[in-house]
Design a protein around this motif. Structure first.
Motif, PDB file in Angstrom:
ATOM      1  N   SER A  18      39.814 -34.437 -61.374  1.00 51.83           N
ATOM      2  CA  SER A  18      40.684 -35.040 -59.983  1.00 51.83           C
ATOM      3  C   SER A  18      41.080 -36.403 -60.911  1.00 51.83           C
ATOM      4  N   LEU A  19      40.818 -36.808 -61.912  1.00 47.96           N
ATOM      5  CA  LEU A  19      40.815 -37.535 -63.308  1.00 47.96           C
ATOM      6  C   LEU A  19      42.113 -37.691 -63.242  1.00 47.96           C
ATOM      7  N   LEU A  20      43.235 -36.440 -63.204  1.00 43.97           N
ATOM      8  CA  LEU A  20      44.398 -36.250 -63.259  1.00 43.97           C
ATOM      9  C   LEU A  20      45.423 -36.939 -62.099  1.00 43.97           C
ATOM     10  N   LEU A  21      44.367 -36.614 -61.159  1.00 44.60           N
ATOM     11  CA  LEU A  21      44.853 -36.756 -59.710  1.00 44.60           C
ATOM     12  C   LEU A  21      45.532 -38.161 -59.339  1.00 44.60           C
ATOM     13  N   ILE A  22      44.272 -38.793 -59.550  1.00 46.98           N
ATOM     14  CA  ILE A  22      44.033 -40.546 -59.334  1.00 46.98           C
ATOM     15  C   ILE A  22      45.703 -41.084 -60.122  1.00 46.98           C
ATOM     16  N   ARG A  23      46.178 -40.178 -61.478  1.00 44.66           N
ATOM     17  CA  ARG A  23      46.723 -41.086 -62.842  1.00 44.66           C
ATOM     18  C   ARG A  23      48.433 -40.560 -61.463  1.00 44.66           C
ATOM     19  N   GLU A  24      48.029 -39.586 -61.358  1.00 42.14           N
ATOM     20  CA  GLU A  24      49.537 -38.522 -60.618  1.00 42.14           C
ATOM     21  C   GLU A  24      49.549 -39.953 -59.272  1.00 42.14           C
ATOM     22  N   LEU A  25      48.585 -40.089 -57.995  1.00 46.73           N
ATOM     23  CA  LEU A  25      48.746 -40.736 -57.414  1.00 46.73           C
ATOM     24  C   LEU A  25      49.382 -42.008 -57.440  1.00 46.73           C
ATOM     25  N   ALA A  26      48.950 -42.670 -58.925  1.00 47.26           N
ATOM     26  CA  ALA A  26      49.482 -43.733 -59.025  1.00 47.26           C
ATOM     27  C   ALA A  26      51.528 -43.642 -59.652  1.00 47.26           C
ATOM     28  N   ARG A  27      51.194 -42.635 -60.188  1.00 49.98           N
ATOM     29  CA  ARG A  27      52.840 -42.586 -60.499  1.00 49.98           C
ATOM     30  C   ARG A  27      53.378 -42.718 -59.185  1.00 49.98           C
ATOM     31  N   ARG A  28      53.378 -41.968 -58.538  1.00 47.41           N
ATOM     32  CA  ARG A  28      54.079 -42.424 -56.981  1.00 47.41           C
ATOM     33  C   ARG A  28      53.678 -43.335 -56.198  1.00 47.41           C
ATOM     34  N   GLY A  29      53.115 -44.093 -56.424  1.00 41.83           N
ATOM     35  CA  GLY A  29      52.587 -45.780 -55.456  1.00 41.83           C
ATOM     36  C   GLY A  29      51.654 -45.200 -55.334  1.00 41.83           C
ATOM     37  N   VAL A  30      50.707 -44.990 -54.799  1.00 49.39           N
ATOM     38  CA  VAL A  30      49.434 -44.807 -53.860  1.00 49.39           C
ATOM     39  C   VAL A  30      48.180 -44.917 -54.801  1.00 49.39           C
ATOM     40  N   SER A  31      48.019 -45.935 -54.298  1.00 48.99           N
ATOM     41  CA  SER A  31      46.619 -46.308 -54.574  1.00 48.99           C
ATOM     42  C   SER A  31      45.664 -45.783 -54.382  1.00 48.99           C
ATOM     43  N   THR A  32      44.656 -46.181 -55.242  1.00 48.90           N
ATOM     44  CA  THR A  32      43.083 -44.912 -55.384  1.00 48.90           C
ATOM     45  C   THR A  32      41.668 -45.628 -54.945  1.00 48.90           C
ATOM     46  N   ARG A  33      40.602 -45.279 -54.005  1.00 53.48           N
ATOM     47  CA  ARG A  33      39.543 -46.255 -54.826  1.00 53.48           C
ATOM     48  C   ARG A  33      38.497 -44.316 -54.372  1.00 53.48           C
ATOM     49  N   VAL A  34      37.305 -44.171 -55.703  1.00 54.03           N
ATOM     50  CA  VAL A  34      36.983 -43.185 -55.488  1.00 54.03           C
ATOM     51  C   VAL A  34      35.682 -43.232 -55.423  1.00 54.03           C
ATOM     52  N   ILE A  35      34.621 -42.398 -54.593  1.00 53.85           N
ATOM     53  CA  ILE A  35      33.477 -42.299 -54.257  1.00 53.85           C
ATOM     54  C   ILE A  35      33.025 -40.703 -55.340  1.00 53.85           C
ATOM     55  N   LEU A  36      32.481 -41.508 -55.820  1.00 55.59           N
ATOM     56  CA  LEU A  36      31.631 -40.498 -57.126  1.00 55.59           C
ATOM     57  C   LEU A  36      30.529 -39.664 -57.014  1.00 55.59           C
ATOM     58  N   THR A  37      29.738 -39.006 -56.113  1.00 54.57           N
ATOM     59  CA  THR A  37      28.821 -37.773 -55.442  1.00 54.57           C
ATOM     60  C   THR A  37      27.937 -38.538 -57.267  1.00 54.57           C
ATOM     61  N   LYS A  38      26.845 -37.794 -56.611  1.00 54.06           N
ATOM     62  CA  LYS A  38      25.585 -37.456 -57.903  1.00 54.06           C
ATOM     63  C   LYS A  38      26.050 -36.699 -58.845  1.00 54.06           C
ATOM     64  N   GLY A  39      26.463 -35.177 -57.952  1.00 55.77           N
ATOM     65  CA  GLY A  39      27.249 -33.738 -58.931  1.00 55.77           C
ATOM     66  C   GLY A  39      27.602 -34.410 -59.413  1.00 55.77           C
ATOM     67  N   GLY A  40      29.192 -35.000 -58.924  1.00 56.74           N
ATOM     68  CA  GLY A  40      30.032 -35.716 -59.598  1.00 56.74           C
ATOM     69  C   GLY A  40      30.163 -36.667 -60.811  1.00 56.74           C
ATOM     70  N   THR A  41      28.725 -37.165 -61.144  1.00 51.62           N
ATOM     71  CA  THR A  41      28.298 -37.589 -62.558  1.00 51.62           C
ATOM     72  C   THR A  41      28.063 -37.280 -63.408  1.00 51.62           C
ATOM     73  N   GLN A  42      27.642 -35.640 -63.141  1.00 50.70           N
ATOM     74  CA  GLN A  42      27.565 -34.742 -63.998  1.00 50.70           C
ATOM     75  C   GLN A  42      29.051 -34.149 -64.705  1.00 50.70           C
ATOM     76  N   PHE A  43      29.942 -34.201 -64.375  1.00 49.75           N
ATOM     77  CA  PHE A  43      31.407 -33.894 -65.189  1.00 49.75           C
ATOM     78  C   PHE A  43      32.340 -34.815 -65.180  1.00 49.75           C
ATOM     79  N   VAL A  44      31.952 -36.267 -64.482  1.00 51.14           N
ATOM     80  CA  VAL A  44      32.771 -37.168 -65.025  1.00 51.14           C
ATOM     81  C   VAL A  44      32.101 -38.092 -64.757  1.00 51.14           C
TER      82      VAL A  44
END
Length: 405
Positions: A18-44
Motif C-alpha cells: 500500500s505504501l507503493l500504491l501511494i507513490r504510484e497514485l501520486a505519479r499519476r496525479g492522484v493525492s492520497t490520505r491514509v487511515i491506518l488501522t491498528k492492525g495496519g500499524t503492525q506492518f507499516v
C-alpha cells in the motif's frame, strides 16, 4: 487529474504494498490520505505513510485534533474514491455487517462514496463461505473489487488471496475515477466465457551457437497483460511465450518456446480458437546454420552470418483453414507508425492491428499507447500502463463477440 483517494490500510502483510500504491497514485496525479488501522500499524508505520502521501495519517477515532480538523463523517465523504488495501477478511466482514468499531469501519459505514476493495488473506480464509458471503453483500451494495491474485503467500500456502500488485490497483483506481464501475474482479460478468483465445508474447531467440543468439528487447509484459485481461473476461487462454522473466498470468495455460519455428508449431497445435492475438516480437530472420561449438572470432575480419527467413506466424494463421474468427496483430514501429500499421493489416490479412510506437522505452517499459486499426475504424487509446491498455483491448474484443465494450 486533481482527484483525491482515501486509502484504508488493513492489518495484513500486504500492507507494505500500500505504501507503493501511494507513490504510484501520486505519479499519476492522484493525492492520497491514509487511515491506518491498528492492525495496519503492525506492518507499516504512520510516518512511512505520511512521508509518501504528504498528509497527516489518521489512526484513532477518538483523536480530538483530527476530529476538530475534519470529522470522520466529512472524511468519509470528501474523497473521490475510498480504497481498502489490504482488505482483510475482518475489515470486509465488519463493513458488510455495518460494524463501526474504529475509524476505518466508521468511515466505511458513514460514506456515500464508492469503495474499491483489494482483498488479501490466506487462501482458506478467502474461500470460506462467510468471506464469500461478505464479498457478495458488499458487491450488491455497489462495492468494486480488484484481485486477489493467485500465488504463494506469506504462510507458505498457494492459491487465491494475494493482494493485487500496486500498479494493477492503481489502474483500477484510475478506471473508477474515470467512471468505470465494472471492476468487480471476483464475480464480474464474463463476456468471453466459452471462447478460446491464443496469445503469443515475448521475444524469440534464434541461436547462432551454444553461446550467442539473435533476439530483441521485448519483455513480454504487454502480451502477458493481454492474456490476463482475456482470462479475466472468461476466455480459455493459451499463452505461447518466448523467454521472459515475469510471472505467468493467472488462469491461463502456458506453452513456453524459444525460437520462431517453435512458436509457430505451438500456435498450430493450439488452434482452432475463437481469438488469436499476436503480441510476440518474433524474429524475422534466423541463422541458416547453428554450430555445435562456440564460433571463434576470425583474425582477418568479421565472421560471416548467413540468415534465412522465419515463418510468418500471423500471416499463416490468417490463411489457415482453422483461422480464428478474430485475428489481432501488433505493429511495433519506430516511425510512420499508423501508415505502416494500416499496410500491415492488409498485407497480413488480419482483422485488427494494434499499432504502437516503440521508439522510446515501450518494449521494455511499463506503459504503452495503442492505436487499434480495423477495416473501418482507428481507435486511439491514451498512454497508460500495459495492464490498463490490455484491459481496454480485451473489452473491445469482448464487444466484438457481443459483450459490453
Amino acid at each position: 487529474m486533481n482527484k483525491h483517494v482515501l486509502l484504508i490500510i488493513g492489518g495484513g502483510i500486504a500492507a507494505y504494498k500500500s505504501l507503493l500504491l501511494i507513490r504510484e497514485l501520486a505519479r499519476r496525479g492522484v493525492s492520497t490520505r491514509v487511515i491506518l488501522t491498528k492492525g495496519g500499524t503492525q506492518f507499516v508505520t504512520p510516518l512511512s505513510a505520511q512521508a509518501l502521501s504528504g498528509e497527516t495519517v489518521l489512526t484513532d477515532l477518538w483523536d480530538l485534533t483530527a476530529e476538530s480538523e475534519m470529522g470522520h463523517i466529512e472524511l468519509s465523504r470528501s474523497a473521490d474514491l475510498i480504497v481498502v488495501a489490504p482488505a482483510t477478511a475482518n475489515l470486509m466482514a465488519q463493513a458488510a455487517q455495518g460494524v463501526a468499531a474504529d475509524l476505518a469501519t466508521t468511515t466505511l459505514l458513514a460514506t456515500d462514496t464508492r469503495v474499491l476493495y483489494a482483498p488479501a488473506m490466506n487462501v482458506r480464509m478467502y474461500e470460506a463461505t462467510a468471506t464469500q458471503a461478505n464479498i457478495a453483500t458488499l458487491r450488491d451494495r455497489g462495492a468494486l473489487f480488484v484481485g486477489p491474485d493467485a500465488g504463494e503467500m506469506a504462510c507458505g500456502e498457494f492459491g487465491d488471496g494475494r493482494m493485487a500488485e500496486p500498479d494493477a490497483i492503481a489502474d483500477s483506481v484510475m478506471s473508477a475515477l474515470q467512471g468505470d464501475m465494472s471492476l468487480d474482479g471476483l464475480s464480474a460478468p464474463k463476456p468471453l466465457a466459452g471462447r478460446r483465445a491464443v496469445v503469443t508474447a515475448g521475444p524469440t531467440r534464434e541461436p547462432i551457437d551454444p553461446v550467442r543468439y539473435l533476439s530483441n528487447h521485448s519483455s513480454g509484459r504487454q502480451g502477458y497483460a493481454v492474456a490476463q485481461a482475456l482470462a479475466d473476461l472468461g476466455a480459455d487462454v493459451e499463452l505461447v511465450s518466448g523467454p521472459t522473466a515475469i510471472p505467468l498470468p493467472h488462469g491461463t495455460r502456458n506453452s513456453p518456446v524459444e525460437t520462431a519455428e517453435e512458436m509457430f508449431s505451438a500456435v498450430k497445435r493450439a488452434l482452432p480458437a475463437d481469438i488469436f492475438v499476436s503480441v510476440a516480437a518474433v524474429a524475422d530472420w534466423r541463422p541458416a546454420t547453428r554450430t555445435e561449438r562456440k564460433t571463434k572470432k576470425p583474425v582477418d575480419g568479421p565472421a560471416p552470418l548467413q540468415l534465412v527467413e522465419n515463418p510468418d506466424i500471423l500471416r499463416s494463421v490468417c490463411l489457415s483453414d482453422k483461422r480464428p474468427e478474430l485475428v489481432v496483430g501488433f505493429a511495433a514501429e519506430t516511425h510512420d507508425v499508423l501508415e505502416l500499421a494500416r499496410a500491415k493489416r492488409v498485407r497480413k490479412g488480419c482483422d485488427w492491428i494494434v499499432a504502437n510506437d516503440v521508439s522510446g522505452d515501450v518494449m521494455g517499459g511499463q506503459e504503452n499507447m495503442m492505436i487499434i486499426v480495423t477495416e473501418t475504424d482507428e481507435i486511439h487509446l491514451p498512454r497508460q500502463s500495459k495492464t490498463a491498455a490490455a484491459r481496454a483491448l480485451a473489452r473491445r474484443i469482448a464487444s466484438h463477440f457481443g459483450g459490453p465494450s
